[in-house]
Design a protein around this motif. Structure first.
Motif, mmCIF file in Angstrom:
data_model
loop_
_atom_site.group_PDB
_atom_site.id
_atom_site.type_symbol
_atom_site.label_atom_id
_atom_site.label_comp_id
_atom_site.label_asym_id
_atom_site.label_seq_id
_atom_site.Cartn_x
_atom_site.Cartn_y
_atom_site.Cartn_z
ATOM 1 N N ALA A 66 -7.879 8.789 156.548
ATOM 2 C CA ALA A 66 -8.238 9.676 157.654
ATOM 3 C C ALA A 66 -9.613 9.387 158.225
ATOM 4 N N GLY A 67 -10.482 8.746 157.452
ATOM 5 C CA GLY A 67 -11.820 8.427 157.943
ATOM 6 C C GLY A 67 -12.840 9.504 157.639
ATOM 7 N N LEU A 93 -20.298 15.936 164.355
ATOM 8 C CA LEU A 93 -20.113 15.963 162.902
ATOM 9 C C LEU A 93 -18.989 16.930 162.526
ATOM 10 N N ASP A 94 -18.940 18.077 163.189
ATOM 11 C CA ASP A 94 -17.871 19.042 162.918
ATOM 12 C C ASP A 94 -16.498 18.420 163.180
ATOM 13 N N VAL A 95 -16.361 17.733 164.322
ATOM 14 C CA VAL A 95 -15.074 17.123 164.667
ATOM 15 C C VAL A 95 -14.727 16.008 163.691
ATOM 16 N N ALA A 96 -15.724 15.220 163.300
ATOM 17 C CA ALA A 96 -15.474 14.154 162.324
ATOM 18 C C ALA A 96 -14.941 14.702 161.013
ATOM 19 N N PHE A 97 -15.351 15.924 160.683
ATOM 20 C CA PHE A 97 -14.924 16.525 159.421
ATOM 21 C C PHE A 97 -13.722 17.450 159.587
ATOM 22 N N GLY A 98 -13.067 17.405 160.768
ATOM 23 C CA GLY A 98 -11.786 18.077 160.911
ATOM 24 C C GLY A 98 -11.712 19.235 161.865
ATOM 25 N N SER A 139 -15.019 4.048 158.772
ATOM 26 C CA SER A 139 -15.828 4.897 159.652
ATOM 27 C C SER A 139 -17.123 5.304 158.960
ATOM 28 N N THR A 140 -17.030 5.641 157.672
ATOM 29 C CA THR A 140 -18.251 5.958 156.928
ATOM 30 C C THR A 140 -19.128 4.730 156.779
ATOM 31 N N ALA A 141 -18.531 3.579 156.459
ATOM 32 C CA ALA A 141 -19.315 2.352 156.290
ATOM 33 C C ALA A 141 -20.081 2.019 157.561
ATOM 34 N N ASP A 142 -19.458 2.248 158.733
ATOM 35 C CA ASP A 142 -20.160 2.010 159.997
ATOM 36 C C ASP A 142 -21.370 2.935 160.136
ATOM 37 N N ALA A 377 -12.389 8.858 164.148
ATOM 38 C CA ALA A 377 -12.244 7.807 163.132
ATOM 39 C C ALA A 377 -11.360 6.709 163.708
ATOM 40 N N ARG A 378 -11.897 5.987 164.668
ATOM 41 C CA ARG A 378 -11.068 5.049 165.439
ATOM 42 C C ARG A 378 -10.680 3.811 164.638
#
Length: 906
Positions: A66-67, A93-98, A139-142, A377-378
């Motif tokens: 999921a990223g 950040l909120d959207v990245a976390f769901g 996505s996290t590694a980036d 998380a493209r």
């Protein structure tokens, strides 16, 4: 820490520097088992004992469907401080976390992560530990590599470990310090064996050291196994990598376990992303008992840590998993898919269990791809689309999903992957929607990168003829028109074909279609100007689609082609605002570069330089090489106006590096113009001429650059070279009321005219220039007129023109022209008459472009967080820039900024 004292000392030195406020990043890398974890654990222990806060996350093989899982683990202790972030960063950040919302470009999410780390570091130094970077979700590694390049602004050390295997991305370039771990030398290897197995004889120790090749894990693992000490397991196999031999030794241990325990270990290995509860539930479904895990725990192969099974070393996990047959792995993944709670991980296990085509799993992966894309998380979205395509039995659906994978990869900045996927999809794509999406992705890639060549104009015309949807046909034809405009290489018959297709009866019915039709026709010179820029923008505002970024660029180009630079800048500004609000940073970067070009050409040098430097910085973060090249070329032009030779040269070098072997015509023309300006500054008009003639070959830039030809040509004794440009510019004026362009044409005629004929042209040029906002070009016109007046011995009149020109040049920091005007004024017996005292500190001269930009926004009343949100910086970085600006301007309060900046032109 046998054999690692120097590396330990290097990293503790970085800790000491971080404690003093000099943050940094370091990557510890090497082969499996080389001692990376042991080294960083010792460093983190030292940091923790000396007052550092510790934040950490770790990569897990096969995770990341999921990223942003790793980023959530890292920042979880800090999420209570998320309200300290600027609003858009907080939302990203909120959207990245769901959470629900529009996904942001990874740059915004990275800045949000940096902002939280800054908040943590404000309370004391921080060490950020990233274990197994190579296994983190992409996505996290980036985001981690983004942070690694920016840790210098906070008292923190980002410390990561990664393998050097070719199977994993090489991320060393992003870290300021690299700590490669080499095998131990013989002395240290023998000492390590002696400390772990003192019962071995000297001969046995030497044999073990020879076989372990200095790998600490191999030395410690094999020291207690007599057969490995003697080398029985590897005898006769020839050279085998240490990692493979380690896996063999772990398998030898596993082989001693009961069959049920070996099966239980496979469940744990396949479920590295699962909780122990989920692993045990899957094991029960396979007929296993929780007690079947006990022997493996007794052997020390697995340990229960924080509710999850962890293997003694990742090589144990890979040995167990890789040694199992595909049928056994498939059954395990099937059962894990049935019990894991997280939907994304469940789909990943179903996909891993699939053998051959499965439309059911492919559809689930498509849903996962869409959900990952919505969270930003493209990279994970692209991977899910790609796996879905591989499982799709129907060719047309497989092509569609491959096209979507390519578009997701493009959005993720994975240009090469996107190009590869497009090549896979192209031969099998059938339906119209996929054909258009493939061409759209191809077009957008080619517009911002040199990786993929775009389709030719005739290919785009041919594609448009196959399409039934009028929206798609008009859009494709608009691409063809803008391609011809920017490349200036489209044959006349192809341009005519584009115009004919656009004028087909019934093609453009809706307001949106009619607008695109008029833009395209204007770009290829087959129609008059856009009737109303404001109306055109309102149409786009009412219907802004994902693809309208490129079409808005087309509108800006069409307006530029009417020679109204101020209106073009308004269109680019509307794009900047529109894409900034929706956190589409890549599109905003393109618009910033476009506005920078229009502003520098239109004489708003300071504002244009700020735009271009902003665009260059963002293009580097987003891997938009073409956009960066355009911005760098215009930075060189702005620097050349100011006589900043070294900075202009550096910008041209950057432009060349980003342009590749075949630079866009627009980029090459802008770079040539900058080179011409630099040659003229150095008093070499004969060198400026060939550069300017290259510009003229690209009319969108050459129309403005060619105005410099007359001055260079007269000084070089080559007035004939101006004829081609004059003919082109005169023709352009026939359909334009541009006062700026009219001034340049009349000025050029004045410079070429004999005797008293020049006066009338100069006077007409100044009259038209006074109606424009091109203050620098008007001042240059006055300079040339003043020079002519002095030669004709109209001394008093010359002084008036030269003095007016000098004041403008000085105000805009156009140093070469100011010197030239001052010399002429002195020769005419005049001096500089100041109507007001000069400011104590010249902000335009002492501040960097970014400092000046930030200072202006602060003077307008924006807070640090608002400025950070606008410029894609952390709010503490904004504070640091303001602190530097205060010192340079010799002020100490925000309220003094407006006065300090009052005399500096925008």
């Amino acid at each position: 820490m046998i054999g690692r004292d120097s590396q330990f000392g290097q990293l503790t030195d970085l800790l000491d520097a971080a404690r003093r406020g000099n943050g940094s990043s370091a990557l510890v890398h090497g082969e499996a088992g080389i001692g990376k974890s042991a080294l960083v654990s010792a460093v983190v222990e030292a940091a923790s004992s000396s007052g550092f806060a510790v934040l950490s996350c770790h990569g897990i093989p096969g995770s990341g469907a999921a990223g942003f899982e790793g980023l959530h683990e890292l920042l979880l202790p800090l999420l209570g401080r998320v309200d300290a972030l600027p609003p858009r960063q907080r939302t990203a950040l909120d959207v990245a976390f769901g959470a629900e919302g529009e996904p942001a470009d990874r740059l915004v999410t990275g800045l949000a992560a940096l902002g939280l780390l800054e908040e943590a570091a404000a309370r004391g130094p921080v060490v950020v530990l990233i274990e197994d970077l190579h296994w983190l979700d992409r996505s996290t590694a980036d985001i981690i590599t983004f942070l690694a390049a920016r840790m210098g602004v906070i008292p923190a050390l980002l410390l990561a470990t990664s393998r050097t295997d070719r199977a994993y991305p090489d991320r060393t370039a992003y870290f300021k310090h690299h700590v490669p771990l080499d095998p131990l030398d013989q002395h240290d290897a023998l000492a390590l064996v002696a400390s772990h197995a003192p019962e071995l004889t000297p001969l046995q120790r030497r044999r073990l050291v020879e076989r372990a090749l200095g790998n600490p894990l191999a030395l410690t693992e094999w020291a207690s196994i007599p057969s490995w000490v003697e080398g029985a397991f590897s005898a006769g196999r020839g050279p085998v990598p240490v990692s493979q031999r380690l896996e063999d030794s772990f398998l030898a241990e596993v082989a001693l376990l009961p069959r049920a325990t070996r099966r239980a270990l496979l469940v744990a290995a396949a479920g590295q992303d699962a909780s122990s509860y989920e692993v045990l539930a899957a094991a029960r479904s396979l007929g296993l008992d929780p007690r079947d895990f006990t022997p493996a725990e007794a052997f020390g192969l697995i340990t229960l840590v924080n509710g999850s099974y962890r293997f003694r070393h990742p090589l144990v996990c890979s040995a167990v998993y890789d040694n199992a047959d595909s049928d056994a792995r498939s059954r395990v993944h099937t059962e894990l898919a049935a019990v894991v709670v997280d939907a994304a991980r469940a789909v990943r296990h179903r996909a891993a269990a699939a053998a051959g085509w499965s439309e059911e799993v492919a559809a689930e992966l498509e849903g996962l791809a869409v959900a990952a894309g919505r969270r930003g998380a493209r990279t994970e979205a692209a991977a899910a689309w790609r796996r879905a395509a591989a499982l799709t039995p129907v060719a047309a659906e497989r092509a569609r999903r491959t096209v979507m994978a390519a578009e997701a990869a493009r959005q993720a900045g994975a240009t090469f992957d996107a190009a590869t996927l497009l090549a896979e999809a192209k031969p099998i794509v059938e339906d119209e929607a996929s054909m258009v999406q493939l061409a759209r992705t191809e077009w957008m890639l080619a517009s911002t990168s040199t990786t993929l060549p775009d389709r030719s104009g005739d290919e785009l015309v041919a594609l448009s003829r196959t399409l039934k949807d009028p929206d798609d046909r008009v859009e494709v034809l608009t691409w063809a028109a803008v391609r011809g405009y920017t490349r200036q290489d489209m044959p006349a018959d192809v341009m005519a074909a584009v115009a004919d297709e656009l004028r087909r009866p019934g093609l453009a019915v809706t307001e949106h279609q009619q607008l695109l039709q008029s833009i395209a026709l204007a770009l290829i010179g087959s129609a008059d100007r856009i009737a109303s820029v404001e109306k055109a923008l309102s149409i786009f505002h009412r219907q802004v689609r994902e693809t309208d970024a490129t079409l808005l660029n087309c509108l800006a180009f069409a307006v530029e082609d009417t020679h109204d630079l101020a209106a073009a800048a308004r269109v680019w500004s509307a794009e900047v605002d529109m894409f900034h609000r929706s956190a589409r940073v890549s599109d905003e970067t393109v618009a910033l570069a476009g506005r920078g070009t229009a502003r520098v050409t239109g004489n708003a040098i300071a504002a244009g330089l700020a735009d271009c430097e902003h665009a260059l910085r963002l293009s580097s973060d987003l891997d938009l090489s073409v956009v960066g090249a355009i911005a760098a070329a215009d930075i060189a032009r702005a620097r050349a106006w100011r006589g900043e030779h070294d900075l202009a040269t550096a910008a041209l070098k950057t432009c060349a590096e980003l342009s590749g072997l075949t630079p866009f015509a627009r980029v090459a023309a802008s770079a040539s113009w900058a080179s011409a300006q630099m040659a003229a500054n150095d008093g070499h008009p004969e060198e400026a001429i060939p550069h300017l003639l290259k510009c003229v070959a690209h009319p969108p830039i050459g129309l403005w650059a060619g105005a410099d030809l007359a001055d260079a040509a007269v000084h070089a004794g080559r007035p004939d070279v101006v004829d081609g440009w004059l003919e082109m510019a005169t023709a352009a004026l026939a359909t334009s009321d541009s006062d700026h362009l009219a001034m340049l044409v009349e000025r050029s005629r004045a410079l070429l005219a004999p005797g008293e004929e020049a006066r009338a042209h100069f006077e007409r040029a100044i009259t038209r220039g006074e109606r424009s906002i091109a203050h620098l070009d008007l001042a240059r016109t006055r300079l040339f007129f003043g020079e002519w007046l002095r030669r004709e011995r109209h001394i008093v009149e010359a002084r008036g023109q030269l003095s007016a020109a000098l004041h403008v040049f000085e105000a805009h920091h156009a140093v070469p022209l100011a010197r030239r005007a001052a010399r002429e004024l002195a020769a005419a017996g005049g001096g500089v008459q100041r109507t007001q005292p000069a400011p104590s500190v010249d902000a335009g001269a002492v501040l960097t472009a970014q400092e000046l930009h930030i200072a202006r926004l602060a003077a307008e009343g924006q807070t640090n967080r608002q400025i950070a949100d606008q410029l894609y910086l952390s709010h503490r970085t904004v504070g640091a820039h303001l602190y530097s600006a205060y010192a340079k301007l010799r002020i100490n309060r925000r309220s003094q900024l407006a006065t300090a900046l009052a005399a500096t032109p925008a």
